[in-house]
Design an enzyme around this catalytic site. Structure first.
Site, mmCIF file in Angstrom:
data_model
loop_
_atom_site.group_PDB
_atom_site.id
_atom_site.type_symbol
_atom_site.label_atom_id
_atom_site.label_comp_id
_atom_site.label_asym_id
_atom_site.label_seq_id
_atom_site.Cartn_x
_atom_site.Cartn_y
_atom_site.Cartn_z
ATOM 1 N N CYS A 134 -2.466 -8.238 -20.557
ATOM 2 C CA CYS A 134 -1.221 -9.002 -20.606
ATOM 3 C C CYS A 134 -0.173 -8.233 -21.407
ATOM 4 O O CYS A 134 -0.422 -7.823 -22.545
ATOM 5 C CB CYS A 134 -1.469 -10.380 -21.228
ATOM 6 S SG CYS A 134 0.032 -11.375 -21.400
ATOM 7 N N CYS A 178 0.729 -10.781 -24.649
ATOM 8 C CA CYS A 178 -0.183 -11.039 -25.767
ATOM 9 C C CYS A 178 -1.374 -10.098 -25.816
ATOM 10 O O CYS A 178 -2.157 -10.142 -26.762
ATOM 11 C CB CYS A 178 -0.675 -12.494 -25.729
ATOM 12 S SG CYS A 178 -1.903 -12.829 -24.437
ATOM 13 N N CYS A 230 -2.136 -14.049 -17.089
ATOM 14 C CA CYS A 230 -2.929 -13.925 -18.312
ATOM 15 C C CYS A 230 -3.868 -15.117 -18.458
ATOM 16 O O CYS A 230 -3.467 -16.272 -18.272
ATOM 17 C CB CYS A 230 -2.005 -13.820 -19.524
ATOM 18 S SG CYS A 230 -2.895 -13.668 -21.095
ATOM 19 N N CYS A 261 -2.447 -16.767 -22.294
ATOM 20 C CA CYS A 261 -1.134 -17.409 -22.461
ATOM 21 C C CYS A 261 -0.486 -17.828 -21.150
ATOM 22 O O CYS A 261 0.568 -18.467 -21.157
ATOM 23 C CB CYS A 261 -0.193 -16.499 -23.242
ATOM 24 S SG CYS A 261 0.358 -15.028 -22.315
ATOM 25 N N CYS A 320 -7.551 5.303 -8.240
ATOM 26 C CA CYS A 320 -7.783 6.646 -7.704
ATOM 27 C C CYS A 320 -6.559 7.227 -7.000
ATOM 28 O O CYS A 320 -6.317 8.433 -7.077
ATOM 29 C CB CYS A 320 -8.999 6.664 -6.785
ATOM 30 S SG CYS A 320 -9.065 5.357 -5.550
ATOM 31 N N HIS A 342 -10.553 6.668 -0.497
ATOM 32 C CA HIS A 342 -10.599 7.446 -1.735
ATOM 33 C C HIS A 342 -9.755 8.702 -1.529
ATOM 34 O O HIS A 342 -9.549 9.156 -0.398
ATOM 35 C CB HIS A 342 -12.034 7.822 -2.111
ATOM 36 C CG HIS A 342 -12.135 8.418 -3.489
ATOM 37 N ND1 HIS A 342 -11.552 7.844 -4.585
ATOM 38 C CD2 HIS A 342 -12.742 9.554 -3.944
ATOM 39 C CE1 HIS A 342 -11.794 8.573 -5.657
ATOM 40 N NE2 HIS A 342 -12.510 9.619 -5.293
ATOM 41 N N ASP A 402 -12.173 16.002 -8.950
ATOM 42 C CA ASP A 402 -11.866 14.567 -8.960
ATOM 43 C C ASP A 402 -11.481 14.181 -10.378
ATOM 44 O O ASP A 402 -12.331 14.129 -11.272
ATOM 45 C CB ASP A 402 -13.064 13.748 -8.479
ATOM 46 C CG ASP A 402 -12.710 12.288 -8.209
ATOM 47 O OD1 ASP A 402 -12.004 11.684 -9.043
ATOM 48 O OD2 ASP A 402 -13.153 11.744 -7.177
ATOM 49 N N GLU A 429 -13.140 11.090 -12.180
ATOM 50 C CA GLU A 429 -14.538 11.267 -12.579
ATOM 51 C C GLU A 429 -14.732 12.471 -13.491
ATOM 52 O O GLU A 429 -15.861 12.746 -13.911
ATOM 53 C CB GLU A 429 -15.409 11.426 -11.328
ATOM 54 C CG GLU A 429 -15.272 10.289 -10.328
ATOM 55 C CD GLU A 429 -15.683 8.951 -10.919
ATOM 56 O OE1 GLU A 429 -16.853 8.802 -11.302
ATOM 57 O OE2 GLU A 429 -14.824 8.048 -11.013
#
Length: 333
Positions: A105, A108, A137, A140, A163, A190, A207, A210
């Site tokens: 959030c 908060c 959220c 809140c 990704c 991907h 990558d 990763e």
């Protein structure tokens, strides 16, 4: 039927597809146009002002020092520029970019949950946003937006995403540092990077999400991911690199978006167009590179027992929560 016979049957099937002729003009296949459209993607990395901005952000002294240390510790099989990319990879993953499952959030700091998707506003459209995820959220009740940026400048400033954002920004940074780079698109949702190693005279898998370097089998053997198409797009080299990443028959999904001849024609046309602005000597060098890469990829078509032993040490996917990875078929075997 034993595994060797299954493997050979898969190879025969792929060779048959490769010799398949289209009964209709290439332009009648939507995938032909999709491939041509994707080929424009890496050209966004060629903006000199944007590259200068990236170089002002990058910790160049640290990257070059780390690369020098890696080179001293190495066995000589990689070149200095390869080590620069390895240093960039480590910094990008550990210090620069942030993976987002659900954004915290902004009011908060509490956990949020997704409530749907919405259209981008005008500023977001200008930054290449096609989709905006909406979150609320849990603490809140504040509602907020998570735009999926595609424009590089926005990614350099936001430094977060999944990704798509990771691969897009990292591939650009490889170009900013002077490496030849490809943006790799996978049909099963991907994307990643390939960087050309002058030392090894080949394209190398990277990558950023990763922190994986030269581990092309991480997807099928580590993640347990099944794939169909893996296409590489660069400003001087586009290629179907599926065989680099899909080595075992049980991990290959149907390639049915168009006849193989249509895909190969699209890639051939793109290479001719992209290389038309180069000198004769530059084109000749790229043609020699094409031959080496073709030999490499064709080598993976041999029966599995000869071409690609199974590597059980490759890791499962690190990024993303368990539910998300399982839904995508990437939670490992």
């Amino acid at each position: 039927m034993d595994f060797h016979a299954i493997s050979q049957r898969f190879i025969d099937m792929m060779r048959s597809k490769n010799s398949q002729n289209a009964s209709q003009p290439p332009e009648t296949y939507p995938f032909y146009h999709e491939v041509r459209q994707m080929s424009q993607h890496p050209w966004m990395y060629e903006d000199p002002e944007l590259q200068d901005y990236a170089l002002s952000i990058l910790p160049l002294d640290k990257l070059f020092q780390d690369a020098s240390e890696l080179e001293k510790e190495g066995d000589g099989s990689w070149g200095y520029q390869d080590y620069v990319i390895q240093a960039l990879l480590k910094w990008f993953k550990r210090e620069f970019f942030v993976w987002v499952n659900q954004p915290p959030c902004e009011k908060c700091g509490g956990e949020t949950h997704m409530t749907g998707n919405g259209p981008p506003n005008e500023e977001e459209k200008w930054n290449g946003v096609r989709n905006v995820e909406l979150y609320q959220c849990n603490v809140c009740g504040h509602n907020q937006r998570f735009p999926r940026y595609n424009r590089i400048r926005a990614l350099l400033d936001s430094r977060k995403g999944r990704c798509g954002e990771w691969a897009n920004c990292f591939t650009f940074l490889c170009r900013a540092l002077g490496s030849r780079a490809r943006w790799i698109w996978n049909a099963e949702d991907h994307v990643w990077t390939e960087v050309y190693s002058n030392k090894q005279q080949r394209w190398v898998h990277v990558d950023s999400g990763e922190e994986s370097f030269d581990e092309p089998l991480i997807y099928e053997q580590g993640w347990g991911k099944k794939m169909s198409y893996c296409l590489g797009f660069g400003i001087d080299s586009v290629r179907d690199v599926s065989h680099r990443y899909i080595r075992h028959p049980e991990n290959g999904l149907p390639r049915d978006r168009c006849p193989e001849s249509v895909l190969q024609q699209a890639l051939h046309e793109i290479n001719i167009e992209f290389r038309s602005r180069l000198t004769d000597s530059e084109r000749k060098a790229l043609e020699e590179e094409d031959k080496r890469e073709k030999d490499e990829l064709d080598g993976y078509m041999r029966p599995v027992s000869q071409a690609t032993p199974t590597n059980t040490d490759l890791p499962a996917r690190q990024t993303g929560n368990v539910e998300w990875k399982e839904k995508r078929g990437e939670a490992g075997k």
